[in-house]
Design an enzyme around this catalytic site. Sequence first.
Site, PDB file in Angstrom:
ATOM      1  N   HIS A 139      38.889   2.622  71.153  1.00 16.13           N
ATOM      2  CA  HIS A 139      37.809   2.789  72.139  1.00 16.13           C
ATOM      3  C   HIS A 139      37.349   1.449  72.722  1.00 16.13           C
ATOM      4  O   HIS A 139      36.867   1.396  73.849  1.00 16.13           O
ATOM      5  CB  HIS A 139      36.604   3.498  71.503  1.00 16.13           C
ATOM      6  CG  HIS A 139      36.898   4.920  71.123  1.00 16.13           C
ATOM      7  ND1 HIS A 139      36.069   5.662  70.322  1.00 16.13           N
ATOM      8  CD2 HIS A 139      37.948   5.732  71.418  1.00 16.13           C
ATOM      9  CE1 HIS A 139      36.570   6.863  70.146  1.00 16.13           C
ATOM     10  NE2 HIS A 139      37.717   6.942  70.792  1.00 16.13           N
ATOM     11  N   LYS A 378      38.701   9.422  62.832  1.00 12.50           N
ATOM     12  CA  LYS A 378      39.549   9.381  64.029  1.00 12.50           C
ATOM     13  C   LYS A 378      39.725   7.960  64.533  1.00 12.50           C
ATOM     14  O   LYS A 378      40.224   7.722  65.616  1.00 12.50           O
ATOM     15  CB  LYS A 378      38.948  10.287  65.103  1.00 12.50           C
ATOM     16  CG  LYS A 378      38.947  11.751  64.675  1.00 12.50           C
ATOM     17  CD  LYS A 378      38.535  12.665  65.784  1.00 12.50           C
ATOM     18  CE  LYS A 378      37.468  13.625  65.306  1.00 12.50           C
ATOM     19  NZ  LYS A 378      36.795  14.333  66.372  1.00 12.50           N
ATOM     20  N   PHE A 379      39.301   7.006  63.737  1.00 14.82           N
ATOM     21  CA  PHE A 379      39.617   5.585  63.925  1.00 14.82           C
ATOM     22  C   PHE A 379      39.243   5.040  65.307  1.00 14.82           C
ATOM     23  O   PHE A 379      39.931   4.141  65.834  1.00 14.82           O
ATOM     24  CB  PHE A 379      41.115   5.337  63.646  1.00 14.82           C
ATOM     25  CG  PHE A 379      41.615   6.083  62.448  1.00 14.82           C
ATOM     26  CD1 PHE A 379      41.049   5.879  61.202  1.00 14.82           C
ATOM     27  CD2 PHE A 379      42.628   7.019  62.567  1.00 14.82           C
ATOM     28  CE1 PHE A 379      41.483   6.597  60.093  1.00 14.82           C
ATOM     29  CE2 PHE A 379      43.067   7.738  61.467  1.00 14.82           C
ATOM     30  CZ  PHE A 379      42.492   7.523  60.231  1.00 14.82           C
ATOM     31  N   CYS A 380      38.200   5.566  65.919  1.00 11.19           N
ATOM     32  CA  CYS A 380      37.786   5.121  67.265  1.00 11.19           C
ATOM     33  C   CYS A 380      38.974   5.171  68.233  1.00 11.19           C
ATOM     34  O   CYS A 380      39.148   4.270  69.072  1.00 11.19           O
ATOM     35  CB  CYS A 380      37.185   3.717  67.235  1.00 11.19           C
ATOM     36  SG  CYS A 380      35.701   3.597  66.231  1.00 11.19           S
ATOM     37  N   ALA A 381      39.788   6.195  68.083  1.00 12.23           N
ATOM     38  CA  ALA A 381      40.950   6.350  68.973  1.00 12.23           C
ATOM     39  C   ALA A 381      41.115   7.850  69.256  1.00 12.23           C
ATOM     40  O   ALA A 381      42.182   8.427  69.044  1.00 12.23           O
ATOM     41  CB  ALA A 381      42.200   5.763  68.331  1.00 12.23           C
TER      42      ALA A 381
END
Length: 467
Positions: A139, A378-381
């Site tokens: 992100h 969601k790993f900032c993705a």
Amino acid sequence: MTTTTALDLADCQTLPLPDAGLSHGAIASVVGATTLVPLADGTTTTYANLDIAASAPALEAVAARIEQILPWYASVHRGAGYLSQVATSLYESARTIIAEFCGARSDDLTVIVRNTTDAVNLLATATPGDVLVLDVEHHANLLPWRTTEHQVTTVPAADTITETLSRLDEALQARSYALLAITGASNVTGEALPLSQVIDIAHRHGTRVLVDAAQLAPHRRFSIAELDIDYAVLSGHKLYAPYGAGVLVGRRDWLDQAPAYLAGGGAVSHVSNDDVSWQQGPARHEAGSPNVLGAVALATAAQVLTDIGDDRLQQHDQVLRTQLTDGLSKIDGVTIARIWQDSGEPVGVVTFEVADYEPGLVAMYLSAEHGIGVRDGKFCAHPLLRRIGLSDGAVRASIGLGTTSEHIDRLLVALQRLVTEGPREQYRVEGGAWVLANDRRPLPINLGLDELIATAAATCGQIRPPV
Ligand SMILES: Cc1ncc(COP(=O)(O)O)c(C=O)c1O
């Protein structure tokens, strides 16, 4: 987290490293390598930190350097005092070391900021046109482009590198973009497009390239000048220097023409009641008192990584990554995430799912029963996770300089046990997150947390990382 007895971790720094009993050990000393953590069954174990991609522990060399320079700490760029002059020299020489570490050209600027997110936001204010990104980005390399007046186009990556490169080529052919912003290594799978090919394609279309090196720099050496990268960004806390600095390194013209990223003291050469003359160079974007400790920490980590050398760095990463992926692929119900079928050797970041177990439960089980730290979510993705079928999140294990075969082995044994026997303890969802039921693990007593324990007990289960 409810607390009963307090755990005394005071001696943890003096314990010997665990005997891995396996071939591969740490390649640099990190602070916290022998830190003991409590387990749900009342015992303790050394922490297996497999969450390096989120934030890496400080190198011992970095911590020692900070201790060494603290007596010289004083204002930077703001004083004739002897210590101020020393601190200013330390700050500016750190800038030079970081630029060299990134292989910057002699006329590039190195702007010291807080982290990668900050660096991309800075470049977003300086980019004089539209931006192209792939949907594989963190992100931090998606959202700053949406905050400017320029348009950002997001191209979905294909299943292969070859097809993804053609999609980028077509998009750049279709219309003009000022910048292509691309990751140097995915924070989800460790994979990357071949940077030199991406840069060739972009430059053929007159488009500059930003490389998000947040996950690349800790694992591989790269050179801005050799690869003809226009801009690179990275974070100190992912590079074993968790003292609050990051950098943007790259071409000067856009940065000198951009509005000051932060308005304030240090960024100006003259101010009257109705007029301001802004500085050129890094000072234009570094208003306020500079983070000299952060810059020196980052430069020290850069020197350690340079001394280790790319060959050793890659070898360490690949030996442990192979141990991890080989082991994971032998466990029933575990699936490793990939973006591309034909990508080269990824860096040591591996994301996987465990059938029938939610990622949050897996992560909490690994922590509570095995003393292993991994990341779930969601790993900032989010766009990437959705496209590769992981909308509900996954588990990520990541490898660093202090990772050993024992850490990987412990993770594999723990996962095998989970899928064959299930967890020993009870877990439940609280405030949307998995927690250990009746969690009696104590907080450390020597961190000044004692008075906060009651508050922590009330909120700990709800403290969650960003999704
Ligand atoms: C590839 C990538 N880019 C950018 C970021 C953002 O870094 P920071 O949180 O240090 O700003 C991260 C953080 O995980 C990342 O992995």
